[in-house]
Design an enzyme around this catalytic site. Structure first.
Site: not given
Length: 569
Positions: A316-322, A337, A372
């Site tokens: 997914a586009p965006g900053v990679r999650g921690m 996710k 949700d």
């Protein structure tokens, strides 16, 4: 042995459990009117949570019935379960909630067997329900004609939907005026104009909703009339809404589930689909509390999309999650996710805590500001449906969750959410006016969540998204907590001049301490956005503001959050 195998008895016990679940579900739902009329706001919140938790509770009970009622070796003979499915189909064919009964059966099957034993022969991966059913009736609606008087039309509606109205004449005049404002003059004068309203009233939080449509021989418009209980002043009609986008937001994936008595769920969902054609039926089932069946419809839409398109999973586009790794299908408006095996060092949560936080979101009032989620176990996808870079990254960051088995990718556990544009990416491309609107809504989202006793924890822009309607919504839940659990503090004054130059704080910090004065540089690297947000929502930087909200919550106050624009208020 096959001819003596108790397929019919097992099917009957599963359906008896479904009847028990539906009876308890309906009992909670039918109490909604009384709770609304008596302004029992905290009871409304408790009832909503109880109804959500009811499904898994009842599945667990029926699982126990089956294990107590049948020899385990017989019960778990999976090769015989096509017989159970066949017997169950015969039992549910005459029912008016048969599609929900299929989902219930699936839940029981999955509670007994491992996911590698799932097949369409044993359970309802694909529905067996016909699109047109012999017992299908017209939706339970009432129709009204203006007969030359719009006010008479509105009056007739409120004669049928009787509550203890505080000032009905004032409401009728205001609604007539709003109706004239909403529709072209020629429509208001059209002798063919009619209103069709669903008979049961929908209840949610502090509101009740009349739902239906306006139509003539050529066009139709959705129609929603929200009712509010003004304590000490009676019930009042708060608005009249005919804009499809606004009505769509009322049924949004960011809202709590409605309480509405629908003996024939497919009828009502089809009725809603007519007035909200942009909504998927999975979302509509979920919006009225049948979230498990919404999950079934979502899964069927997903496998159909994979089978009928060349779409491949990408990151997914965006900053990679921690904490989470997020992937998506470009042509399917959902993100998937998964929890990483190792978190970034700055994160102090563990896997079990993250799971608890995400499950918490299901049962709290999301006030239109949290997406949700649906939780899935053991998704299996064709390996060819993944872009190589995406699969490689998932295998690297979550090898305990994602595995390759031949030509199949197994995702052992994940959540799905509606895909949005991350707020940080949105602001990079936004015009000056769009930046202003987004930051105004970002601050409002934080305030509304806080007033509903939710503290997001990590309030970075990347953890919020922008919906297709331009609303800012929070979607990263690994650090959420109840607001009342947080200790908001002012930064103590420095003891010595040297304290301010030190890289270390000169004051102790507890595990639940939060210092709102630290928010500006934490939230905004862009100085222009930082100054703008301070002008719009500067009170969020003051610990006393947050303490005031906590005091209101502890006093039992429940805020008003309206899922629509309140005209003329």
């Amino acid at each position: 042995m096959t001819q003596h195998w108790p397929a019919g008895e097992i099917a009957r016990m599963i359906l008896d459990g479904f009847d028990d679940y539906r009876e308890h579900f309906r009992r909670i739902t039918l109490g909604a009117r009384e709770r609304f009329e008596q302004a029992r706001w905290q009871d409304i919140q408790r009832a909503a949570a109880a109804r959500i938790n009811l499904y898994e509770q009842k599945v667990g009970e029926v699982n126990g019935w089956l294990r107590d009622g049948f020899d385990e070796e017989v019960l778990l003979e999976v090769e015989q379960w096509p017989l159970v499915k066949s017997a169950y189909i015969r039992l549910i064919d005459p029912r008016l909630d048969d599609e929900l009964a299929e989902t219930w059966y699936n839940s029981l099957f999955c509670s007994l067997f491992s996911h590698d034993q799932i097949s369409d022969g044993c359970m309802f991966i694909h529905t067996t329900r016909p699109s047109i059913r012999s017992h299908e009736r017209a939706a339970q609606t009432r129709t009204y004609m203006p007969d030359g008087s719009l006010k008479g039309l509105v009056r007739a509606i409120f004669r049928d939907y009787a509550f203890d109205y505080g000032d009905l004449e004032s409401d009728l005049s205001r609604l007539e005026e709003q109706l004239r404002d909403c529709l072209p003059d020629w429509v208001c004068k059209d002798p063919a104009l009619a209103v069709e309203l669903f008979v049961p009233v929908l209840y949610r939080n502090k509101g009740a909703y009349l739902v239906g449509r306006l139509y003539n021989s050529d066009e139709q418009w959705p129609l929603v009339i929200p009712l509010l209980h003004r304590e000490g002043h009676g019930i009042e009609a708060d608005a009249l809404i005919t804009d499809e986008a606004e009505v769509s937001i009322i049924f949004s994936f960011t809202r709590s589930y409605f309480m509405v008595d629908v003996p024939v769920p497919a009828e009502f969902v089809n009725f809603l689909k007519r007035i909200l054609p942009g909504k998927h039926i999975a979302e509509l089932y979920t919006s009225i509390g049948f979230y498990k069946h919404g999950k079934s419809e979502f899964y069927r839409a997903l496998i159909n999309h994979l089978a009928s398109t060349d779409d491949r999973f990408i990151m997914a586009p965006g900053v990679r999650g921690m904490v989470m790794s997020v992937f998506t299908l470009p042509g399917f408006n959902t993100v998937f996710k998964i929890i990483k095996d190792r978190f970034s060092p700055s994160k102090t949560v563990d896997r079990a805590t993250v799971i608890d936080k995400y499950r918490l979101v299901k049962s709290v009032d999301r006030v239109g500001r949290m997406a949700d989620t649906q939780e899935f176990a053991d998704f299996r996808f064709p390996r060819g449906k993944f872009e190589p870079e995406c699969l490689a990254e998932l295998l690297e960051v979550a090898p305990s969750t994602v595995a390759v088995e031949g030509d199949t990718v197994l995702v052992r556990h994940c959540w799905t959410e509606r895909r949005m544009i991350p707020l940080n990416l949105y602001l990079e491309q936004a015009s000056e006016g769009q930046v202003l609107e987004a930051l105004e809504d970002y601050g409002l989202a934080i305030k509304q969540l806080a007033a509903a006793n939710i503290f997001p924890g990590d309030m970075l822009l990347k953890n919020f998204g922008v919906t297709r309607h331009g609303r800012v919504v929070f979607y990263d839940y690994d650090e959420i907590s109840y607001l009342t659990e947080v200790n908001f503090r002012h930064i103590p004054p420095p003891r010595y001049p040297e304290d301010e130059m030190s890289g270390e704080p000169w004051y102790s910090i507890g595990p639940h301490d939060v210092f709102p004065e630290e928010f500006p540089p934490f939230l905004f690297a862009d100085m222009g956005q930082r100054r703008l947000f301070s002008r719009l929502h500067g009170e969020l930087y003051d610990a006393d503001y947050w303490k005031g909200l906590q005091a209101s919550i502890r006093e039992g106050k429940v805020i008003d959050v309206f899922p629509y624009r309140r005209k003329g208020r």
